[in-house]
Design an enzyme around this catalytic site. Structure first.
Site, PDB file in Angstrom:
ATOM      1  CB  CYS A  13      -0.920  -0.140   1.201  1.00  0.00           C
ATOM      2  SG  CYS A  13      -2.415   0.953   1.021  1.00  0.00           S
TER       3      CYS A  13
ATOM      4  CG  HIS B 294      -3.554  -3.605   3.334  1.00  0.00           C
ATOM      5  ND1 HIS B 294      -2.421  -3.042   3.988  1.00  0.00           N
ATOM      6  CD2 HIS B 294      -4.015  -2.423   2.428  1.00  0.00           C
ATOM      7  CE1 HIS B 294      -2.652  -1.639   3.947  1.00  0.00           C
ATOM      8  NE2 HIS B 294      -3.472  -1.318   3.032  1.00  0.00           N
TER       9      HIS B 294
ATOM     10  CD  GLU C 278      -0.734  -5.543   5.660  1.00  0.00           C
ATOM     11  OE1 GLU C 278      -1.186  -4.106   5.929  1.00  0.00           O
ATOM     12  OE2 GLU C 278      -0.743  -5.985   4.647  1.00  0.00           O
TER      13      GLU C 278
END
Length: 226
Positions: free
Chosen positions: A85, A202, A204
């Site tokens: 990002c 994302h 994560e």
């Protein structure tokens, strides 16, 4: 093995990355950018957020932090680097990868789950998948539209450096499944080395099983296989 997660003023996904890597038993620590890159860093995460409030352009100021020269040097020596990002914006702005991320076509902040098609599976970041696999991960950005001139995009295509594309759950691409207007539905690209990658979604946030899908685990496991 210690992955350095760089924190700039305005970073806000560094702890998310640390928690996700810990869940995968990958040792990681958050490093304040002014402290420099640890000599023993075996990987680098450029996390999401709004470094320096996106002043000038998203990622532009963080890209000029002295630590990024160290990151470029480490990347050239084969240390795996992943920009997520805002980290992807920093990666492009600092020259780690081609292109740039700019204002979404909608001119709005986009926060939703999207599907990504794995364009190649022979990189550390995609070794857990097969080419053509579709994974589900979230996005959260206002400047996620990938832009690059046609000639350089052709070079990326010819060099097989497109990592992910936005798609539907069947793997089909097109403007109707492109959340931000990215050129050719590009969601992630590789640098000159396959150990360097940036992506706007994302992974994560799609790693911990108690908060949603876990399709992003494979991306972060790139630090194990790089």
């Amino acid at each position: 093995m210690t992955v350095a997660i760089l924190r700039f003023g305005g970073s806000n996904c560094d702890r998310d990355a640390e928690r996700a890597l810990a869940h995968l038993d990958i040792d990681a620590e958050i490093v304040w950018h002014e402290d420099g890159l640890p000599a023993d860093a075996t990987g680098v995460v450029l996390p999401g957020g709004f470094s320096y409030g996106d002043y000038l352009r998203a990622g532009a100021m963080a890209a000029r932090s002295p630590i990024m020269a160290e990151v470029r040097e480490a990347a050239a020596e084969g240390v795996p680097v992943l920009g997520i990002c805002n980290g992807a914006q920093i990666g492009c702005e600092s020259g780690l990868t081609e292109g740039a991320f700019t204002t979404n076509e909608s001119a709005r902040f986009q926060c939703e789950h999207v599907f990504l098609r794995v364009e190649r599976a022979d990189t550390p970041w995609t070794a857990a998948y097969d080419e053509g696999d579709v994974i589900e991960v979230p996005i959260a950005h206002g400047e996620g539209r990938y832009e690059i001139d046609d000639e350089r995009l052709d070079d990326l295509e010819d060099d097989d450096r497109i990592l992910f594309r936005y798609c539907d759950e069947d793997g089909e691409t097109g403007p109707d499944v492109n959340p931000n207007g990215s050129k050719h539905n590009v969601a992630g690209v590789l640098g000159d080395r396959e150990t360097v990658a940036v992506l706007m979604p994302h992974p994560e946030r799609a790693t911990l099983p108690d908060v949603g899908p876990t399709d992003g685990q494979g991306v972060l496991r790139g630090f194990e296989s790089a």
